[in-house]
Design an enzyme around this catalytic site. Sequence first.
Site, PDB file in Angstrom:
ATOM      1  N   LYS A   1       0.790  -1.117  -0.040  1.00  0.00           N
ATOM      2  CA  LYS A   1       0.135  -0.023   0.024  1.00  0.00           C
ATOM      3  C   LYS A   1       0.826   1.193  -0.059  1.00  0.00           C
ATOM      4  CE  LYS A   1      -1.900  -1.429   3.637  1.00  0.00           C
ATOM      5  NZ  LYS A   1      -2.758  -1.778   4.840  1.00  0.00           N
TER       6      LYS A   1
ATOM      7  N   THR B   1      -8.635   9.667   8.282  1.00  0.00           N
ATOM      8  CA  THR B   1      -8.347   8.259   7.551  1.00  0.00           C
ATOM      9  C   THR B   1      -8.309   7.077   8.528  1.00  0.00           C
ATOM     10  OG1 THR B   1      -6.059   9.078   7.477  1.00  0.00           O
ATOM     11  CG2 THR B   1      -7.420   9.560   5.493  1.00  0.00           C
TER      12      THR B   1
ATOM     13  N   GLY C   1      -8.281   4.129  10.290  1.00  0.00           N
ATOM     14  CA  GLY C   1      -8.901   2.657   9.950  1.00  0.00           C
ATOM     15  C   GLY C   1      -8.838   2.307   8.508  1.00  0.00           C
ATOM     16  N   THR C   2      -8.069   2.862   7.730  1.00  0.00           N
ATOM     17  CA  THR C   2      -8.073   2.508   6.420  1.00  0.00           C
ATOM     18  C   THR C   2      -7.511   1.173   6.080  1.00  0.00           C
ATOM     19  OG1 THR C   2      -5.870   3.782   6.288  1.00  0.00           O
ATOM     20  CG2 THR C   2      -7.791   4.829   5.290  1.00  0.00           C
ATOM     21  N   GLY C   3      -6.302   1.002   6.933  1.00  0.00           N
ATOM     22  CA  GLY C   3      -5.932  -0.560   6.473  1.00  0.00           C
ATOM     23  C   GLY C   3      -6.657  -1.599   6.836  1.00  0.00           C
ATOM     24  N   CYS C   4      -7.207  -1.395   7.959  1.00  0.00           N
ATOM     25  CA  CYS C   4      -8.324  -2.558   8.467  1.00  0.00           C
ATOM     26  C   CYS C   4      -9.452  -2.647   7.524  1.00  0.00           C
ATOM     27  CB  CYS C   4      -8.992  -2.235   9.900  1.00  0.00           C
ATOM     28  SG  CYS C   4      -7.713  -1.822  11.035  1.00  0.00           S
TER      29      CYS C   4
END
Length: 262
Positions: free
Chosen positions: A174, A205, A207-210
């Site tokens: 990412k 932003t 929580g984007t990875g989860c």
Amino acid sequence: MTPPLVLTVAGSDSGGGAGIQADLKTMLALGVHGMSVLTAVTAQNSLGVHGAWELPADAVRAQYRAVVDDIGVQAVKTGMLSSVELVETVAALLAETDAPVVVDPVGVSKHGDPLLAASALDAVRTKLLPRATVATPNLDEVAQLTGVQVRTETDLPRAAAAVLSYGPRWALIKGGHLTGEAVDLLTDGTEQHWLRAPRHDNRHTHGTGCTLASAVASYLARGLTVPEAVTAAKEYVTGAIAAGFALGGGIGPVDHGWRFRP
């Protein structure tokens, strides 16, 4: 009709923006039935993580077996696994599960708080990543796991190769921390899929990875191929970032329900 079944193995975010809460919201938004194995409880808000308490391995194992043995599962997503014992416990459970696995090797929170003990890094490399259908590290996690520093888009293939050397079938690197377009690289070492999206001027932003990892798992459970699932997940999370909203005094969450808003 029963919807596809997806299990998240992750920590709780009391602020509701990341972790188990983000995973379940994402799964609901994408039409699958979300189930959860809690690995840790955090005291967390928009300003950061103020405390974290890991659950015993026996509690994690019991939750996992209760869900999988009775209900079944069509995809699994892993998130915060803060210790060697938890990484090894979950890796052993995944080895007994016939379903695609999305590993989000969570190392630090959006606010820079450490969520993975340094002593657990080798267990992630040798026990968890080999179980992954897709591994989804961000650039900080790539550096933490492999030592590869990504400074420009041209470094992404080298980062992906380093992650793939630990055994996941696919690596999704990412590039959200780079400047310019939000570009990610998905590869299995043979195919390369470059995923691009406009960068939204929105600092909310959390929580984007989860959210991205859960979206990939949801689409895999719905029968998409890995490239199809990652492409659809990227589209979903891009919309969620664009709709992210202020919450508290710090970094707000992405909007998991953006497709339902008028």
